[in-house]
Design an enzyme around this catalytic site. Structure first.
Site, PDB file in Angstrom:
ATOM      1  N   PRO A 143      40.233  45.679  40.138  1.00 44.67           N
ATOM      2  CG  PRO A 143      41.518  44.293  41.523  1.00 44.67           C
ATOM      3  CD  PRO A 143      40.129  44.477  40.989  1.00 44.67           C
ATOM      4  CE1 TYR A 180      29.802  38.286  41.724  1.00 43.80           C
ATOM      5  CE2 TYR A 180      31.525  37.582  43.237  1.00 43.80           C
ATOM      6  CZ  TYR A 180      30.838  38.588  42.573  1.00 43.80           C
ATOM      7  OH  TYR A 180      31.202  39.895  42.765  1.00 43.80           O
ATOM      8  CB  THR A 240      43.518  42.901  33.113  1.00 43.98           C
ATOM      9  OG1 THR A 240      43.988  44.225  33.359  1.00 43.98           O
ATOM     10  CG2 THR A 240      44.720  41.974  33.112  1.00 43.98           C
ATOM     11  N   PRO A 241      42.978  45.026  30.612  1.00 39.19           N
ATOM     12  CG  PRO A 241      41.814  47.029  30.808  1.00 39.19           C
ATOM     13  CD  PRO A 241      41.741  45.585  31.157  1.00 39.19           C
ATOM     14  CG  LEU A 242      45.393  48.023  33.997  1.00 42.26           C
ATOM     15  CD1 LEU A 242      45.087  48.126  35.475  1.00 42.26           C
ATOM     16  CD2 LEU A 242      46.039  49.308  33.497  1.00 42.26           C
TER      17      LEU A 242
HETATM   18  N1  LIG Z   1      30.762  44.309  43.891  1.00 45.08           N
HETATM   19  C1  LIG Z   1      30.613  44.158  42.599  1.00 45.08           C
HETATM   20  O1  LIG Z   1      29.623  44.593  41.985  1.00 45.08           O
HETATM   21  C2  LIG Z   1      31.691  43.426  41.831  1.00 45.08           C
HETATM   22  C3  LIG Z   1      31.714  43.469  40.410  1.00 45.08           C
HETATM   23  C4  LIG Z   1      32.756  42.795  39.760  1.00 45.08           C
HETATM   24  C5  LIG Z   1      33.727  42.111  40.498  1.00 45.08           C
HETATM   25  N2  LIG Z   1      33.652  42.076  41.867  1.00 45.08           N
HETATM   26  C6  LIG Z   1      34.681  41.391  42.680  1.00 45.08           C
HETATM   27  O2  LIG Z   1      35.956  41.904  42.325  1.00 45.08           O
HETATM   28  C7  LIG Z   1      36.835  40.822  41.994  1.00 45.08           C
HETATM   29  C8  LIG Z   1      37.846  41.277  40.963  1.00 45.08           C
HETATM   30  O3  LIG Z   1      37.203  41.812  39.821  1.00 45.08           O
HETATM   31  P1  LIG Z   1      37.390  41.229  38.362  1.00 45.08           P
HETATM   32  O4  LIG Z   1      37.797  39.789  38.415  1.00 45.08           O
HETATM   33  O5  LIG Z   1      36.172  41.567  37.574  1.00 45.08           O
HETATM   34  O6  LIG Z   1      38.527  42.126  37.716  1.00 45.08           O
HETATM   35  P2  LIG Z   1      40.106  42.244  37.840  1.00 45.08           P
HETATM   36  O7  LIG Z   1      40.585  41.669  39.115  1.00 45.08           O
HETATM   37  O8  LIG Z   1      40.395  43.668  37.530  1.00 45.08           O
HETATM   38  O9  LIG Z   1      40.668  41.396  36.604  1.00 45.08           O
HETATM   39  C9  LIG Z   1      40.433  40.045  36.391  1.00 45.08           C
HETATM   40  C10 LIG Z   1      40.801  39.716  34.945  1.00 45.08           C
HETATM   41  O10 LIG Z   1      42.160  40.014  34.728  1.00 45.08           O
HETATM   42  C11 LIG Z   1      42.894  38.859  34.370  1.00 45.08           C
HETATM   43  N3  LIG Z   1      44.107  38.803  35.181  1.00 45.08           N
HETATM   44  C12 LIG Z   1      44.179  38.706  36.538  1.00 45.08           C
HETATM   45  N4  LIG Z   1      45.458  38.681  36.939  1.00 45.08           N
HETATM   46  C13 LIG Z   1      46.208  38.784  35.826  1.00 45.08           C
HETATM   47  C14 LIG Z   1      47.599  38.805  35.587  1.00 45.08           C
HETATM   48  N5  LIG Z   1      48.477  38.730  36.595  1.00 45.08           N
HETATM   49  N6  LIG Z   1      48.042  38.904  34.297  1.00 45.08           N
HETATM   50  C15 LIG Z   1      47.178  38.988  33.272  1.00 45.08           C
HETATM   51  N7  LIG Z   1      45.838  38.964  33.433  1.00 45.08           N
HETATM   52  C16 LIG Z   1      45.355  38.856  34.697  1.00 45.08           C
HETATM   53  C17 LIG Z   1      42.004  37.685  34.661  1.00 45.08           C
HETATM   54  O11 LIG Z   1      42.209  36.681  33.676  1.00 45.08           O
HETATM   55  P3  LIG Z   1      42.903  35.265  34.081  1.00 45.08           P
HETATM   56  O12 LIG Z   1      41.823  34.441  34.652  1.00 45.08           O
HETATM   57  O13 LIG Z   1      43.423  34.784  32.773  1.00 45.08           O
HETATM   58  O14 LIG Z   1      44.001  35.581  35.043  1.00 45.08           O
HETATM   59  C18 LIG Z   1      40.603  38.262  34.584  1.00 45.08           C
HETATM   60  O15 LIG Z   1      40.040  38.159  33.300  1.00 45.08           O
HETATM   61  C19 LIG Z   1      35.891  39.724  41.522  1.00 45.08           C
HETATM   62  O16 LIG Z   1      36.469  38.455  41.620  1.00 45.08           O
HETATM   63  C20 LIG Z   1      34.721  39.886  42.467  1.00 45.08           C
HETATM   64  O17 LIG Z   1      35.020  39.214  43.690  1.00 45.08           O
HETATM   65  C21 LIG Z   1      32.654  42.742  42.519  1.00 45.08           C
END
Ligand SMILES: NC(=O)c1ccc[n+]([C@@H]2O[C@H](COP(=O)([O-])OP(=O)(O)OC[C@H]3O[C@@H](n4cnc5c(N)ncnc54)[C@H](OP(=O)(O)O)[C@@H]3O)[C@@H](O)[C@H]2O)c1
Length: 292
Positions: free
Chosen positions: A212, A66, A222-224
């Site tokens: 998540p 990252y 997020t689609p959720l």
């Molecule tokens: N191991 C791997 O290969 C891998 C791959 C991907 C991710 N990860 C880890 O997993 C973590 C989480 O994954 P992720 O960030 O991809 O997906 P996520 O947690 O499912 O969703 C993040 C997205 O949702 C939005 N969001 C978050 N909270 C929200 C809320 N309360 N209301 C509306 N929108 C919201 C965020 O936008 P805003 O910024 O506008 O809130 C962001 O675009 C990452 O930070 C990383 O540490 C690991």
């Protein structure tokens, strides 16, 4: 009986690294597009990380990939010297020379180089949880796992984690070393890895679902957030948003799940953390499970 399921707020990773199950995933505090380069508003990123800790988050997920490197540097710049109860999980095994060039390299030499660079950037003597970001198809999986075991023996890693793995790989890894966590994609909308989660639950291994909120790793939002159906109905009953129910559902789903929702805004951070206090009844769990 239809009453709120009792849900523990903490989990001990590897049996001794006690963390609050609502953590934070820092990946998005990087340059965009491609999670590449330093986060554009460094100070806002620092403030968000500090607010997370202030609200009780003591498990933060990052990775060498990252930024690369900048995400770990941001965490250190915001939080070092670290609170004694803060656990930082990072990952190695993916190099990223340009935003769209993602190279898996799980060779023992590269994992060692990566771990040592992460130790420096995070300003720690030992990494709380060091995860193999993704198995390298060009390196025998056992060699990558053995390299992490060696780093652990040397005291550079407290616990070993695996990410993006199959059940077969988990079983192979277990013969080599006692790993403490698995990080695969999983959410209420994407339960493809339910078998791996179950395996981890049975073996008391932490399962850290990425995405998540079912977000695309390289796209925003997020689609959720505006999900309808039972997620919305249950949310209305609790006075919260559908995406908060989606996070609460994960916390109720299995006791070894540790959440790392990613966000760049403090209001979303607060919303996500508040989801840890939502108590779902068995009926609500059932209804939420069927929302798709
Ligand atoms: N191991 C791997 O290969 C891998 C791959 C991907 C991710 N990860 C880890 O997993 C973590 C989480 O994954 P992720 O960030 O991809 O997906 P996520 O947690 O499912 O969703 C993040 C997205 O949702 C939005 N969001 C978050 N909270 C929200 C809320 N309360 N209301 C509306 N929108 C919201 C965020 O936008 P805003 O910024 O506008 O809130 C962001 O675009 C990452 O930070 C990383 O540490 C690991």
């Amino acid at each position: 009986m239809n009453r709120a399921t009792s849900v523990s707020t903490t989990f001990a990773i590897g049996g001794d690294l006690l963390v609050n199950r609502m953590g934070y995933g820092a990946m998005r505090l990087t340059g965009q597009p491609g999670n590449f380069g330093p986060y554009a508003d460094w100070e806002a990123g620092q403030n968000l990380l500090r607010r997370a800790v202030e609200l009780g988050v003591n498990f933060i997920d990052t990775a060498q990939a990252y930024g690369p490197g900048f995400n770990e540097e941001l965490i250190a710049s915001a939080l070092y010297p670290y609170p004694s109860n803060l656990a930082i999980a990072t990952k190695g095994g993916i190099d990223k020379p340009t935003p769209d060039n993602i190279r898996t390299n799980g060779s023992p030499e590269n994992l060692r180089r990566g771990c040592e660079a992460s130790l420096q950037r995070l300003k720690v003597d030992r990494i709380d949880l060091y995860q193999l970001h993704r198995p390298d198809l060009n390196v025998p999986f056992a060699e990558s796992v053995e390299a992490l075991a060696e780093l652990q023996r040397e005291g550079k890693i407290r616990h070993i984690g695996l990410s993006n793995v199959t059940l077969t790989q988990l079983e192979e890894a277990q013969k080599i070393v006692a790993f403490a966590s698995v990080q695969n994609r999983f959410s209420i909308r994407d339960r493809t890895h339910a078998d791996i989660l179950n395996y981890c639950t049975q073996h008391n291994i932490a399962f850290i679902p990425y995405g998540p909120l079912d977000a695309h790793p390289l796209k925003h939002g997020t689609p959720l957030a505006n999900a309808g159906g039972s997620l919305q109905e249950i949310g209305v009953r609790h006075g919260v948003k559908p995406n908060q129910i989606a996070l609460a559902w994960l916390l109720h789903y299995a006791p070894n799940i540790i959440l790392i929702p990613g966000t760049t805004t403090i209001s979303h951070l607060e919303e996500n953390i508040a989801a840890a206090s939502i108590k779902l009844t068995n009926d609500e769990m059932q209804a939420a499970s069927e929302f798709l």
